[in-house]
Design a protein around this motif. Structure first.
Motif, PDB file in Angstrom:
ATOM      1  N   UNK A 136      56.507  49.018  42.974  1.00  0.00           N
ATOM      2  CA  UNK A 136      55.911  48.456  41.734  1.00  0.00           C
ATOM      3  C   UNK A 136      54.476  49.317  41.280  1.00  0.00           C
ATOM      4  N   UNK A 137      53.758  49.891  42.157  1.00  0.00           N
ATOM      5  CA  UNK A 137      52.509  50.460  41.780  1.00  0.00           C
ATOM      6  C   UNK A 137      52.650  51.444  40.710  1.00  0.00           C
ATOM      7  N   UNK A 138      53.714  52.129  40.433  1.00  0.00           N
ATOM      8  CA  UNK A 138      54.063  52.890  39.275  1.00  0.00           C
ATOM      9  C   UNK A 138      53.861  52.240  37.832  1.00  0.00           C
ATOM     10  N   UNK A 139      54.211  50.782  37.931  1.00  0.00           N
ATOM     11  CA  UNK A 139      53.961  49.774  36.645  1.00  0.00           C
ATOM     12  C   UNK A 139      52.703  49.142  36.599  1.00  0.00           C
ATOM     13  N   UNK A 140      52.029  48.980  37.875  1.00  0.00           N
ATOM     14  CA  UNK A 140      50.869  47.763  37.848  1.00  0.00           C
ATOM     15  C   UNK A 140      49.704  48.803  38.018  1.00  0.00           C
ATOM     16  N   UNK A 141      48.540  48.781  37.308  1.00  0.00           N
ATOM     17  CA  UNK A 141      47.486  49.518  37.438  1.00  0.00           C
ATOM     18  C   UNK A 141      46.330  48.569  37.551  1.00  0.00           C
ATOM     19  N   UNK A 146      39.627  49.995  46.653  1.00  0.00           N
ATOM     20  CA  UNK A 146      40.984  49.875  47.783  1.00  0.00           C
ATOM     21  C   UNK A 146      42.374  49.792  46.994  1.00  0.00           C
ATOM     22  N   UNK A 147      42.449  49.195  46.066  1.00  0.00           N
ATOM     23  CA  UNK A 147      43.753  48.956  45.243  1.00  0.00           C
ATOM     24  C   UNK A 147      43.951  50.282  44.644  1.00  0.00           C
ATOM     25  N   UNK A 148      42.953  51.013  44.093  1.00  0.00           N
ATOM     26  CA  UNK A 148      43.294  52.171  43.496  1.00  0.00           C
ATOM     27  C   UNK A 148      43.670  53.314  44.431  1.00  0.00           C
ATOM     28  N   UNK A 149      43.372  53.179  45.829  1.00  0.00           N
ATOM     29  CA  UNK A 149      43.592  54.197  46.793  1.00  0.00           C
ATOM     30  C   UNK A 149      45.171  53.896  47.179  1.00  0.00           C
ATOM     31  N   UNK A 150      45.534  52.470  47.306  1.00  0.00           N
ATOM     32  CA  UNK A 150      46.772  52.140  47.577  1.00  0.00           C
ATOM     33  C   UNK A 150      47.798  52.442  46.644  1.00  0.00           C
ATOM     34  N   UNK A 151      47.406  52.385  45.279  1.00  0.00           N
ATOM     35  CA  UNK A 151      48.326  52.923  44.228  1.00  0.00           C
ATOM     36  C   UNK A 151      48.435  54.368  44.051  1.00  0.00           C
ATOM     37  N   UNK A 152      47.499  55.048  44.345  1.00  0.00           N
ATOM     38  CA  UNK A 152      47.522  56.755  44.471  1.00  0.00           C
ATOM     39  C   UNK A 152      48.487  56.891  45.600  1.00  0.00           C
ATOM     40  N   UNK A 153      48.517  56.504  46.612  1.00  0.00           N
ATOM     41  CA  UNK A 153      49.440  56.819  47.840  1.00  0.00           C
ATOM     42  C   UNK A 153      50.870  56.425  47.435  1.00  0.00           C
ATOM     43  N   UNK A 154      51.136  55.170  46.600  1.00  0.00           N
ATOM     44  CA  UNK A 154      52.232  54.850  46.268  1.00  0.00           C
ATOM     45  C   UNK A 154      52.943  55.666  45.349  1.00  0.00           C
ATOM     46  N   UNK A 155      51.993  56.229  44.391  1.00  0.00           N
ATOM     47  CA  UNK A 155      52.549  56.978  43.274  1.00  0.00           C
ATOM     48  C   UNK A 155      53.202  58.169  43.911  1.00  0.00           C
ATOM     49  N   UNK A 156      52.654  58.754  45.027  1.00  0.00           N
ATOM     50  CA  UNK A 156      53.112  59.919  45.858  1.00  0.00           C
ATOM     51  C   UNK A 156      54.178  59.790  46.656  1.00  0.00           C
ATOM     52  N   UNK A 157      54.735  58.428  46.473  1.00  0.00           N
ATOM     53  CA  UNK A 157      55.887  57.980  47.496  1.00  0.00           C
ATOM     54  C   UNK A 157      55.515  57.483  48.701  1.00  0.00           C
ATOM     55  N   UNK A 158      54.328  56.960  48.941  1.00  0.00           N
ATOM     56  CA  UNK A 158      53.964  56.365  50.173  1.00  0.00           C
ATOM     57  C   UNK A 158      53.688  54.905  49.972  1.00  0.00           C
ATOM     58  N   UNK A 211      54.241  52.899  63.976  1.00  0.00           N
ATOM     59  CA  UNK A 211      52.969  52.731  63.189  1.00  0.00           C
ATOM     60  C   UNK A 211      52.836  51.101  62.939  1.00  0.00           C
ATOM     61  N   UNK A 212      51.786  50.697  62.402  1.00  0.00           N
ATOM     62  CA  UNK A 212      51.560  49.505  61.990  1.00  0.00           C
ATOM     63  C   UNK A 212      51.786  49.219  60.659  1.00  0.00           C
ATOM     64  N   UNK A 213      51.642  48.038  59.926  1.00  0.00           N
ATOM     65  CA  UNK A 213      52.040  47.916  58.580  1.00  0.00           C
ATOM     66  C   UNK A 213      51.062  48.613  57.791  1.00  0.00           C
ATOM     67  N   UNK A 214      51.452  49.706  57.347  1.00  0.00           N
ATOM     68  CA  UNK A 214      50.218  50.587  56.768  1.00  0.00           C
ATOM     69  C   UNK A 214      49.508  49.985  55.286  1.00  0.00           C
ATOM     70  N   UNK A 215      50.396  49.948  54.370  1.00  0.00           N
ATOM     71  CA  UNK A 215      49.867  49.371  53.120  1.00  0.00           C
ATOM     72  C   UNK A 215      49.439  48.181  53.206  1.00  0.00           C
ATOM     73  N   UNK A 216      50.218  47.237  54.044  1.00  0.00           N
ATOM     74  CA  UNK A 216      49.859  45.719  54.118  1.00  0.00           C
ATOM     75  C   UNK A 216      48.389  45.642  54.746  1.00  0.00           C
TER      76      UNK A 216
END
Length: 760
Positions: A55-60, A39-51, A742-747
């Motif tokens: 901070x996900x570009x620095x936290x893995x 789940x965390x990897x999915x959130x990070x992948x979306x964040x790296x794409x701009x969504x 929409x709802x708080x997507x990433x949250x």
């Protein structure tokens, strides 16, 4: 000891168990940790794409394994800048503490996102402050040697100590010493702070705290900023470039202050010339093209933008120009604009323009041009065709009129009767957890207002039905004759069946229109689209047992004939995408799906599009195509599909293969092949670029200014071609509305992922 890995764990694969064996506590923990990590990897992948969050570009996310058992031990976050490892329980807090507050030794050397920049808080008052403020004379004598910190406005500098700050902010105790007064009152504190800041800089200059960027870096950053502003086409205010907060940000990251005048003159002109040159080069490289034009269907305000777009055979589109129109325009004006556009591109070779697709003027302007130039194939926009069908239903079907009147009467009664309205709110809250008044349009004879009315009535149907059995409402129904009629209507099952029938038919056609706008089908898909519509309407008849079946069919067929062009049938036959495999294994064109009239249309169109000398050759080649078709391997390659990663739908893997097969493998069909490649790439819709309403308002407010119109044209050209390059056919205003709704997507995703595994 523990080891780290970003790959999915194999521990569970190594531990096998029988189907009947209950999973152990260790296996349950493994499953929970694995789910949390993924789940965390999915959130990070979306964040790296701009969504997602910056901070996900620095936290893995990483998965720690037990070296003895191989099972996952814990989920952690690793800083990619310094390799520090943290708990994964709260990524946002980790980012704040490790990155924002300077704990990470390598983060400060990077350009920070604006969300990480926070103002410096003023220091708390101390006893030394109180001492130095006790005497204004002493302050004047020592202000250069003992400066004080004061936070006023946007300046975090040391003010002169000539005024007791407690007089204004109450931070300091009132002293018994006489105070110097500023003539401007507390509003003078900001300028006074600026003065002190200037004195400090002159007396003891220090090196700048901002980053020292090279000229190349500054130019690249400003180019990217200008690209974003221009490509946003009005959704970013040009005046906003001089906003104090933006200026502060630019200074913070080491960029010079920018001028909006520079943006709307020099930078806009340069960007436009670059975009124009790129578009001209692509059009020049193409052997032929199609013109798409939309915006002729003016709205109620009468202020419209007509877009002229060039569709190339390779599937790309390029914006040509915008025409601003005010209200309805005559057909001959549209014909002139369209032909001028063709000549402006082709010069003395107008045959390069295969045809035009437009949202209006099919019966006059487009047919005139087609009759004057035999090589042209001019089509009506299918998105507009389906929307026009909806208007036909609303305007002509008695069922629609009666349902519209009944629902308007019901909603008006509910909204205007206090006891009923309050009761509906009570049951809305009980049944659906929300309360609001029902939507009552001013004119329910139009599609959108009627659709919203029916949607509201059906959404709160349960609440409305419960109201009619409420004791308070029964008294109202007994006293009022109209109320009794409404009550009887609500209790009638037939009424609700009719409401649902009308709403379902509207929704059916509306969804197909939305899909057409989104997918932008080619001309060969028109016949299958209308066949799909007929099939869905037959299912609609069967479900709701509608008595107006024949009338609905009549309206559909009339609209089909108004939209139909012989190119629909010809492209359907010539496009290898629609070949059908017969019992012998051959892939043959679908002639059996055409009516006898449509078969004749195929012959007539092909002979019209070739020279007289080639007509008989083209017919012989068509007969060969009909009997032999395409090699099965090539046919299957053309029809190969893959799943779209965004929508999840199956799509044609290579849409250009239909045309490329004719230009390579089927090159023996010389005459028919030339017709095929010019037909099957044609778009069946004219919609492609949606301009922001802010640009239209800008143009209309400065309608007499030639400079304003010229700059608007350039902005639209840059923005449209940028969107076409990204294949982005959406509108910023519509996307903003979706985002706010929409709802708080990433949250929400994090809440699902960051589960408490302490009980496992």
């Amino acid at each position: 000891m523990a080891t780290t890995t970003n790959a999915t764990t194999t521990a569970t694969q190594q531990q096998t168990q029988s189907p009947t064996q209950q999973p152990s506590a260790e296996e349950l923990a493994t499953k929970a940790l694995q789910k949390r990590y993924e789940g965390l990897m999915m959130v990070r992948t979306k964040a790296v794409k701009g969504k997602g969050a910056w901070y996900w570009s620095h936290l893995e996310p990483i998965l720690l394994h037990n070296t003895d058992t191989g099972f996952p031990k814990a989920v952690k976050l690793r800083c990619s800048l310094c390799d520090a490892v943290f708990s994964a329980s709260n990524p946002s807090r980790t980012a704040s503490e490790h990155l924002k507050r300077g704990t990470c030794p390598n983060f400060n050397s990077l350009p920070k996102p604006i969300s990480t920049i926070s103002p410096s808080p003023p220091p708390p008052p101390s006893s030394s402050h109180r001492k130095r403020n006790s005497s204004a004379v002493e302050a004047l004598n020592h202000h250069h040697h003992q400066p004080h910190h004061h936070h006023q406005g946007s300046y975090n500098v040391t003010p002169l100590s000539v005024v007791d700050p407690s007089r204004f902010c109450g931070q300091f105790p009132v002293t018994q010493q006489p105070h110097l007064m500023l003539s401007g009152g507390k509003d003078d504190l900001g300028p006074l702070a600026m003065l002190e800041d200037s004195v400090k800089k002159l007396k003891s200059p220090k090196t700048s705290q901002t980053r020292n960027l090279t000229k190349a870096q500054i130019d690249s950053a400003l180019d990217s900023l200008s690209d974003w502003v221009f490509e946003s086409c009005g959704s970013v205010s040009l005046s906003g470039l001089e906003h104090p907060k933006l200026r502060a940000f630019l200074t913070q990251v080491g960029l010079p202050i920018i001028s909006r005048r520079d943006f709307v003159t020099g930078r806009l002109d340069l960007k436009y010339e670059d975009s124009r040159a790129e578009a001209e080069s692509r059009i020049h490289d193409a052997m032929f093209f199609q013109i798409a034009s939309d915006g002729w269907k003016f709205d109620s305000s009468g202020e419209n933008l007509v877009n002229l777009i060039v569709n190339l055979p390779n599937g790309t589109s390029l914006y040509r120009r915008a025409v601003f129109v005010n209200g309805a325009v005559p057909s001959n004006y549209a014909e002139e604009v369209l032909w001028e556009t063709v000549r402006g591109i082709c010069g003395n070779s107008p045959q390069r323009c295969v045809g035009i697709v437009s949202d209006r003027f099919m019966s006059k302007a487009l047919r005139n041009l087609e009759s004057q130039h035999q090589w042209m194939v001019n089509l009506s926009c299918q998105f507009q065709g389906f929307n026009s069908l909806i208007r036909d239903f609303v305007k002509e079907l008695p069922l629609f009129k009666s349902v519209s009147q009944s629902c308007s009467r019901l909603v008006n009664f509910v909204n205007s009767t206090a006891q009923i309205r309050n009761a509906v709110c009570k049951y809305q809250l009980q049944e659906q957890g929300e309360t609001r008044m029902l939507h009552l349009p001013l004119d329910s004879s139009l599609f959108e207002p009627l659709y919203n009315l029916l949607e509201d009535v059906l959404s709160f149907a349960r609440a409305i039905q419960l109201v009619m059995h409420d004791d308070v409402c029964k008294a109202v129904l007994m006293e009022d004759h109209m109320a009794r009629e409404v009550g009887e209507m609500v209790g009638d099952v037939g009424f609700w069946n009719e409401v649902e029938a009308v709403y379902s038919l509207l929704k059916l056609v509306k969804e197909m229109a939305r899909r057409i706008e989104e997918e932008r089908p080619l001309v060969g898909q028109c016949l299958p689209l209308w066949d799909e519509l007929r099939s869905k309407i037959k299912d609609w008849y069967a479900k709701f047992n509608v008595v107006e079946e024949r009338q609905v069919e009549k309206i559909v067929e009339r609209r089909f004939k108004k939209s139909y062009h012989p190119a629909w049938a010809a492209a359907f036959i010539l496009d290898p995408l629609y070949l059908i495999k017969d019992s012998s294994g051959k892939y043959l064109p679908p002639f059996k799906c055409l009516s006898p009239e449509q078969e004749k249309d195929v012959d007539k169109l092909i002979t019209r599009l070739v020279s007289r000398d080639e007509a008989h050759i083209a017919m012989m080649e068509l007969m060969k195509w009909r009997t032999e078709g395409l090699d099965p391997v090539y046919a299957r390659a053309v029809q190969m599909k893959e799943r779209d990663p965004v929508s999840g739908k199956m799509r044609i893997a290579n849409p250009q293969s239909s045309r490329l097969v004719w230009e390579t493998y089927l090159s023996e069909f010389r005459s028919l092949g030339r017709v095929a490649v010019r037909l099957i790439f044609l778009h069946a819709t004219s919609c492609g670029f949606k301009c922001n309403s802010s640009v239209l308002r800008w143009v209309n407010s400065n309608g007499r200014s030639r400079a304003a119109v010229d700059r608007a044209q350039k902005l639209i050209f840059i923005s449209a071609n940028s969107k076409f390059e990204r294949r982005d056919f959406s509108n910023e205003e519509e996307r903003d509305a979706e985002l706010l709704a929409m709802a708080n997507g990433e949250d929400d995703v994090l809440n699902d992922v960051l589960i408490d595994t302490s009980s496992v």
